[in-house]
Design a protein around this motif. Structure first.
Motif, PDB file in Angstrom:
ATOM      1  N   ILE A  76       0.848  -1.186   0.000  1.00  0.00           N
ATOM      2  CA  ILE A  76       0.000   0.000   0.000  1.00  0.00           C
ATOM      3  C   ILE A  76       0.887   1.241   0.000  1.00  0.00           C
ATOM      4  N   PRO A  77       0.697   2.155  -0.948  1.00  0.00           N
ATOM      5  CA  PRO A  77       1.470   3.406  -0.950  1.00  0.00           C
ATOM      6  C   PRO A  77       1.087   4.272   0.250  1.00  0.00           C
ATOM      7  N   VAL A  78       2.064   4.908   0.859  1.00  0.00           N
ATOM      8  CA  VAL A  78       1.783   5.782   1.999  1.00  0.00           C
ATOM      9  C   VAL A  78       2.228   7.208   1.735  1.00  0.00           C
ATOM     10  N   GLY A  79       2.687   7.516   0.515  1.00  0.00           N
ATOM     11  CA  GLY A  79       3.065   8.884   0.176  1.00  0.00           C
ATOM     12  C   GLY A  79       4.553   9.125   0.302  1.00  0.00           C
ATOM     13  N   ASN A  80       4.983  10.242  -0.282  1.00  0.00           N
ATOM     14  CA  ASN A  80       6.382  10.656  -0.239  1.00  0.00           C
ATOM     15  C   ASN A  80       7.325   9.584  -0.792  1.00  0.00           C
ATOM     16  N   HIS A 134       7.105  -3.889   6.258  1.00  0.00           N
ATOM     17  CA  HIS A 134       8.415  -3.497   5.747  1.00  0.00           C
ATOM     18  C   HIS A 134       8.256  -2.230   4.902  1.00  0.00           C
ATOM     19  N   PRO A 135       8.689  -1.070   5.393  1.00  0.00           N
ATOM     20  CA  PRO A 135       8.642   0.146   4.565  1.00  0.00           C
ATOM     21  C   PRO A 135       9.739   0.119   3.498  1.00  0.00           C
ATOM     22  N   VAL A 136       9.394   0.520   2.285  1.00  0.00           N
ATOM     23  CA  VAL A 136      10.338   0.513   1.171  1.00  0.00           C
ATOM     24  C   VAL A 136      10.229   1.829   0.419  1.00  0.00           C
ATOM     25  N   LYS A 137      11.385   2.447   0.141  1.00  0.00           N
ATOM     26  CA  LYS A 137      11.407   3.656  -0.675  1.00  0.00           C
ATOM     27  C   LYS A 137      11.245   3.267  -2.136  1.00  0.00           C
ATOM     28  N   LEU A 138      10.433   4.040  -2.843  1.00  0.00           N
ATOM     29  CA  LEU A 138      10.134   3.756  -4.241  1.00  0.00           C
ATOM     30  C   LEU A 138      10.573   4.920  -5.125  1.00  0.00           C
ATOM     31  N   PRO A 139      10.943   4.649  -6.376  1.00  0.00           N
ATOM     32  CA  PRO A 139      11.380   5.719  -7.286  1.00  0.00           C
ATOM     33  C   PRO A 139      10.194   6.394  -7.980  1.00  0.00           C
ATOM     34  N   GLY A 140       9.198   6.819  -7.208  1.00  0.00           N
ATOM     35  CA  GLY A 140       8.024   7.450  -7.785  1.00  0.00           C
ATOM     36  C   GLY A 140       6.951   7.625  -6.735  1.00  0.00           C
ATOM     37  N   CYS A 141       5.953   8.426  -7.072  1.00  0.00           N
ATOM     38  CA  CYS A 141       4.883   8.727  -6.123  1.00  0.00           C
ATOM     39  C   CYS A 141       3.660   7.831  -6.314  1.00  0.00           C
ATOM     40  N   ARG A 142       3.553   7.218  -7.477  1.00  0.00           N
ATOM     41  CA  ARG A 142       2.405   6.373  -7.773  1.00  0.00           C
ATOM     42  C   ARG A 142       2.905   5.021  -8.253  1.00  0.00           C
ATOM     43  N   ILE A 200       6.945  -3.853  -9.971  1.00  0.00           N
ATOM     44  CA  ILE A 200       5.899  -2.837  -9.904  1.00  0.00           C
ATOM     45  C   ILE A 200       6.291  -1.688 -10.839  1.00  0.00           C
ATOM     46  N   LEU A 201       5.297  -0.913 -11.231  1.00  0.00           N
ATOM     47  CA  LEU A 201       5.535   0.275 -12.056  1.00  0.00           C
ATOM     48  C   LEU A 201       5.436   1.496 -11.165  1.00  0.00           C
ATOM     49  N   ALA A 202       6.488   2.283 -11.125  1.00  0.00           N
ATOM     50  CA  ALA A 202       6.513   3.515 -10.339  1.00  0.00           C
ATOM     51  C   ALA A 202       6.548   4.701 -11.297  1.00  0.00           C
ATOM     52  N   SER A 203       5.723   5.706 -11.020  1.00  0.00           N
ATOM     53  CA  SER A 203       5.664   6.877 -11.898  1.00  0.00           C
ATOM     54  C   SER A 203       5.679   8.156 -11.080  1.00  0.00           C
ATOM     55  N   ARG A 204       6.120   9.217 -11.723  1.00  0.00           N
ATOM     56  CA  ARG A 204       6.054  10.545 -11.110  1.00  0.00           C
ATOM     57  C   ARG A 204       5.891  11.573 -12.218  1.00  0.00           C
ATOM     58  N   TRP A 205       5.316  12.697 -11.851  1.00  0.00           N
ATOM     59  CA  TRP A 205       5.111  13.794 -12.795  1.00  0.00           C
ATOM     60  C   TRP A 205       6.265  14.778 -12.664  1.00  0.00           C
ATOM     61  N   GLY A 219      -6.861   0.216  -0.861  1.00  0.00           N
ATOM     62  CA  GLY A 219      -5.776   0.551  -1.771  1.00  0.00           C
ATOM     63  C   GLY A 219      -4.656  -0.471  -1.821  1.00  0.00           C
ATOM     64  N   ALA A 220      -4.796  -1.570  -1.079  1.00  0.00           N
ATOM     65  CA  ALA A 220      -3.728  -2.568  -1.047  1.00  0.00           C
ATOM     66  C   ALA A 220      -3.782  -3.469  -2.278  1.00  0.00           C
ATOM     67  N   THR A 221      -2.628  -3.908  -2.723  1.00  0.00           N
ATOM     68  CA  THR A 221      -2.530  -4.844  -3.834  1.00  0.00           C
ATOM     69  C   THR A 221      -1.573  -5.965  -3.457  1.00  0.00           C
ATOM     70  N   TRP A 222      -1.859  -7.152  -3.982  1.00  0.00           N
ATOM     71  CA  TRP A 222      -1.009  -8.309  -3.711  1.00  0.00           C
ATOM     72  C   TRP A 222       0.208  -8.276  -4.637  1.00  0.00           C
ATOM     73  N   ILE A 223       1.381  -8.558  -4.079  1.00  0.00           N
ATOM     74  CA  ILE A 223       2.551  -8.801  -4.905  1.00  0.00           C
ATOM     75  C   ILE A 223       3.283 -10.011  -4.340  1.00  0.00           C
ATOM     76  N   GLN A 224       4.146 -10.585  -5.137  1.00  0.00           N
ATOM     77  CA  GLN A 224       4.917 -11.758  -4.733  1.00  0.00           C
ATOM     78  C   GLN A 224       6.390 -11.415  -4.859  1.00  0.00           C
ATOM     79  N   PRO A 225       7.005 -10.927  -3.779  1.00  0.00           N
ATOM     80  CA  PRO A 225       8.395 -10.489  -3.858  1.00  0.00           C
ATOM     81  C   PRO A 225       9.323 -11.627  -4.192  1.00  0.00           C
TER      82      PRO A 225
END
Length: 360
Positions: free
Chosen positions: A54-58, A72-80, A90-95, A352-358
């Motif tokens: 689930i994205p939590v922002g920033n 487990h919090p993870v930093k992502l290369p995008g806001c969405r 996963i697909l990470a995007s930013r404007w 807003g949660a989605t399943w993934i298989q790390p």
């Protein structure tokens, strides 16, 4: 034996390869000999871990582990972010302003949250064979073009060959389809199937070495990469009130229909069909055997259990999904045909949660 680190290498590899993903990472941090055994080539756990993302922002997402009940919090290369096929990416995007093409727009990166490997995608403005897309809409008024559906070829690594396929939209209106191959700096437009009008894809996955799409007219199509053209394989014989998902399960291609109630719009049933692309046929599936399906907003994954699952109440022969109306996770039992609440999922992580298989 003097110490645990003196265990034979083959024993260490057998142990490491059967651990849950969190334990596998911790195993490799113990000492040098254990680290040498905990490499991705040895990881072959029978029951793969599942996480709720689930994205939590920033630019941060939280991953809830169903094997350990930990976050487990993870930093992502995008806001969405959104999951894609295969499920470890996963697909990470930013404007922002893209200096490479000197214009504002969406910047996209495919990202593996476990290995932290990322693949930067070209700007949607860099497109070959524009005639295969709706040029008037590309140049028209409204928001910038964006990726609506996406799939990545299987077996992708940061240094290997890969192909990405996407549908491109503007304000939810389809512009067309495109692919991007490793080593190229642009997208290539894809033509619709011959003698068929262009339609939007509900589902897009990579299965058995090719891209497979399911569109709004219940047509299953595959991509001919050589011709950069979609090919019609079959038209599904069902038109349920609900939403279909393409998913690979135990080597087969399935269409799972989430069927909504006519009264309140909740899910009352899930029907599953196996699709044969070569024969152009479909057959209803009565049981998933040792497998379970996990349906997201616009994607799905499957997990096959060779041993009794230790994933917080998750069991085979079930189909798990979330309901927006009550913000709870539910499952449909293929055995008794009943919809039940999956109570082991924390309610805070359902919206807003989605399943993934790390995986690596």
């Amino acid at each position: 034996m003097a110490s645990w680190e003196d265990l034979p290498q083959e024993i260490l590899e057998l142990i490491a390869g059967r651990l849950a993903i969190e334990d596998f990472l911790a195993f490799g941090a113990v000492c040098t000999s254990w680290r040498s055994a905990a490499i991705k080539e040895t990881y072959n756990a029978k029951s793969k871990a599942l996480w709720l993302m689930i994205p939590v922002g920033n630019g941060t997402a939280e991953f809830f582990s169903t094997s350990r009940g930990r976050i487990h919090p993870v930093k992502l290369p995008g806001c969405r972010v959104q999951p894609l096929s295969p499920p470890r990416w996963i697909l990470a995007s930013r404007w922002g302003y893209n200096h490479r093409v000197s214009r504002w727009g969406h910047e996209y990166r495919i990202f593996n949250p476990l290995s932290q490997v990322g693949i930067e995608l070209p700007s949607l403005a860099k497109l070959r064979h524009k005639s295969r897309l709706s040029l008037l809409k590309m140049r028209g008024q409204g928001g910038a073009p964006r990726i609506h559906r996406i799939a990545l070829s299987s077996g992708t690594s940061s240094s290997g060959d890969y192909t990405v396929m996407v549908t491109i939209c503007r304000d939810l209106r389809l512009l067309g389809y495109a692919i991007h191959r490793s080593g190229e700096d642009a997208w290539t437009g894809v033509s619709p199937a011959t003698n068929l009008p262009r339609s939007n894809f509900l589902q897009l996955i990579h299965y058995n070495g090719r891209f497979v799409a399911l569109d709004t007219h219940n047509r299953v199509m595959t991509l001919d990469e050589r011709e950069c053209r979609m090919q019609l394989r079959l038209v599904l014989g069902q038109a349920f009130t609900g939403y279909p998902y393409l998913v690979e399960c135990s080597g087969a291609l399935l269409v799972a229909w989430k069927i909504w109630s006519q009264e309140d719009g909740t899910v009352e049933q899930v029907r599953v069909f196996e699709v044969d692309l070569e024969k152009g046929t479909q057959e209803e599936v009565e049981s998933l055997g040792n497998a379970a399906l996990f349906l997201n907003g616009n994607s799905a994954i499957s997990v096959e259990f060779h041993v009794e699952s230790c994933l917080l109440g998750i069991k085979p022969n079930r189909i798990y999904f979330s309901e927006k109306k009550d913000e709870k996770m539910h499952y449909y039992s293929m055995e008794d045909g009943e919809v039940e609440t999956y109570s082991d999922a924390p309610s805070v992580y359902v919206h807003g949660a989605t399943w993934i298989q790390p995986d690596f």
